[in-house]
Design an enzyme around this catalytic site. Sequence first.
Site, PDB file in Angstrom:
ATOM      1  N   GLN A 261       0.825  -1.110   0.048  1.00 23.46           N
ATOM      2  CA  GLN A 261      -0.064   0.010  -0.041  1.00 23.46           C
ATOM      3  C   GLN A 261       0.810   1.228   0.189  1.00 23.46           C
ATOM      4  OE1 GLN A 261      -3.848  -1.156   2.258  1.00 23.46           O
ATOM      5  NE2 GLN A 261      -2.307  -0.834   3.633  1.00 23.46           N
TER       6      GLN A 261
ATOM      7  N   ASN B 210      -3.500   3.218   0.134  1.00 21.96           N
ATOM      8  CA  ASN B 210      -3.419   2.747   1.510  1.00 21.96           C
ATOM      9  C   ASN B 210      -4.830   2.758   2.120  1.00 21.96           C
ATOM     10  OD1 ASN B 210      -2.438   2.654   4.124  1.00 21.96           O
ATOM     11  ND2 ASN B 210      -1.505   4.537   4.122  1.00 21.96           N
TER      12      ASN B 210
ATOM     13  N   ASP C 174       2.679  -8.538  10.377  1.00 20.18           N
ATOM     14  CA  ASP C 174       2.968  -7.065  10.255  1.00 20.18           C
ATOM     15  C   ASP C 174       4.025  -6.959   9.349  1.00 20.18           C
ATOM     16  OD1 ASP C 174       2.624  -4.318  10.523  1.00 20.18           O
ATOM     17  OD2 ASP C 174       2.547  -4.470  12.738  1.00 20.18           O
TER      18      ASP C 174
ATOM     19  N   ASP D  56       7.211  -4.522   9.716  1.00 17.68           N
ATOM     20  CA  ASP D  56       8.342  -4.199  10.340  1.00 17.68           C
ATOM     21  C   ASP D  56       8.610  -5.083  11.223  1.00 17.68           C
ATOM     22  OD1 ASP D  56       5.937  -3.367  11.643  1.00 17.68           O
ATOM     23  OD2 ASP D  56       7.045  -1.466  12.437  1.00 17.68           O
TER      24      ASP D  56
ATOM     25  N   ASP E  12      -7.644  -5.221  15.499  1.00 17.74           N
ATOM     26  CA  ASP E  12      -7.360  -6.684  15.943  1.00 17.74           C
ATOM     27  C   ASP E  12      -8.199  -6.823  17.255  1.00 17.74           C
ATOM     28  OD1 ASP E  12      -5.939  -4.985  17.456  1.00 17.74           O
ATOM     29  OD2 ASP E  12      -3.806  -5.449  17.065  1.00 17.74           O
TER      30      ASP E  12
ATOM     31  N   HIS F 155       9.390  -7.135  16.692  1.00 20.78           N
ATOM     32  CA  HIS F 155       8.610  -6.169  16.131  1.00 20.78           C
ATOM     33  C   HIS F 155       9.410  -4.876  16.615  1.00 20.78           C
ATOM     34  CE1 HIS F 155       5.200  -3.424  15.333  1.00 20.78           C
ATOM     35  NE2 HIS F 155       4.876  -4.174  14.476  1.00 20.78           N
TER      36      HIS F 155
END
Length: 635
Positions: free
Chosen positions: A204, A233, A260, A262, A372, A396
């Site tokens: 995105q 996005n 995720d 990152d 979530d 993370h």
Amino acid sequence: MPFLLQSVVFPQERDPDLLPLYVDPDAWSKIGDEQVRVADRAGRAVVLDRRRVRVSAGTRASFGTYFNAFPASYWQHWTGVRQVTLTVSLSGPAAVLVYRSNGDGTTQRIAARDVGGESHSTFRLELDGYSDGGWIWFDVVAGEEPATLEGARWETDQAPERDGKASIGITTFNKPDYCVETLRALARSEDVRDVIDRIFLIDQGDRPVSSQPGFDAVAADLGDTLQVVVQANLGGSGGFSRAMAESLEREETAFVQLLDDDVEIEPESVRRGIVFARYTTKPAIVGGHMFDLLDRPRLHAFAEVVDELPFAWRPVHEDRMPHDFSVSNLRQSPLLHQRMDADYNGWWMCLIPTETIRAVGLAMPAFIKWDDAEYCLRAREAGFATVTLPGVALWHISWLGKDDFVDWQAYFHARNRIVAALLHSSAPRGGSLLRHSRRMDLKHLLSMQYYPVALRHRAIRDILTGPAHMHRTLRTVLPDARSLAAEFPETVLHREAGTPLRARLGRQVSEGRRGRSSLPGGWRLRWFTLSSLVRHWVRNPAHADGSLPEVEVSKTDAQWWRLPRYDSAIVSAANGSGKNVYVRDRARYRSMLVESVRLHRALSRRWPALAREYRRSLAAMTSPGAWQREFDAAD
């Protein structure tokens, strides 16, 4: 035919910070009240490769570690498996000792065997007595010569409850380097690829992952397994919903593993989560833990819940989290032997059965924050539990160095929490949520943080318009929130040395160093709050243009019970990249305080009707059809 549940593995990279999570030399010393690792090279195990470890002669290595102990209580509680087989392959003379623990962390030895030469030791272990908690693990004690662990695995003869592979959904916004590394880790793990149907990479951003060095090679390696989807996005909720929707079209996909962007993954964790989901007696969401990528032995939380009255998320045993495995290993941490039940799992790593998606829909169009938690609460109401499984985790980027409650994300923190409460709270008018929200406004206002208050008020006004605003504003809410920052000088980050201005002489110190680090309590807190309210309402600030800030304060010291004493302050950014100047604005303070009271009263008055409206709209709002219209517009 045995079914593999869990393999013993070791770090893919030679990073000493990772070792405590995989193998633990039995060399610790007590200093004060803490156990500290002894830096004795003779007592250390040497990692040879992904499966093998050499144990020095006369020393012991324990595999009662986060990634290599077996979480027996979770398997007993959530699955029908009642017997597991541990197979340990060794070369060299050694003893294999098998241990178990219970819910309070008490250790018991349950088996022992001396071996010599090349051997395969098998232990059949019953899964009973673990209802409150407990792990099973083994130690290797080398004899007069070094011994090598050639491999170990946990298996069962019991077939899984359900079959099917998992499709992985990775949502990214301008993190192409991380994404390529994740793809590489998956590509080189054959046992993980065996349980993967598709990898959906939802890109995105405006820095395409496909242009990142190394992408072409890993894409060729993965072949048809990898599918890149490019869209505008739509936030995390839009990216993950796209992965869910794409997975529903795959006949072989029984689960969607959300990751995720990152992050750095432990591939074995991906496989473990899928296998565990196959064995649960009822379909369940299976989540993974989060370790700090910048402080690798540090575990964020063991399980997370949503407290009903304030409707706020928090870790279980919040006062004892995060946990640092470099300070206290698994065997020394009784708390981590409890079975902790979660209300939700973060979407940094979360596996959802497609059966759940078909039953409850896709994500709430939240953009970011609370998508979530809301999803897991919605799934629980439909009969699908969430299990955060130990031994399933990734690393993370931590949010400890972020200002997400005072930057553009403040809008999403406020709106999505309140919307989630309207959808799922059983407390009258959301319990203490609105009172907490008013206090948040007040703390920001007294701290001269007007931008997050403006965002929070915009969020409440949007909520009051009804649920249709969430899809209507999905593509515009982020740029609108960011553009609003231009109206608030405090949002300007000054990076140049010595700028923006020097604080007054004698005030360029950390307030914590001046002995004012504690939050006042009781009547002192009430008096401080009341007097600050009146002061900010009545008094005009000195140097209202910010030309002469009164004090320079570190981010840690810039608490709401300190800043109200000043008319202006230089405050360090959370990530240390620069400084912001906060200046008291009496007119803005007055108007925002009045607006906060008005909006929260309106929200409280309309809460029952809004809750009915949002709940009636939830199925349509999260349906594949509603999201498909967003995808069509975003492609």
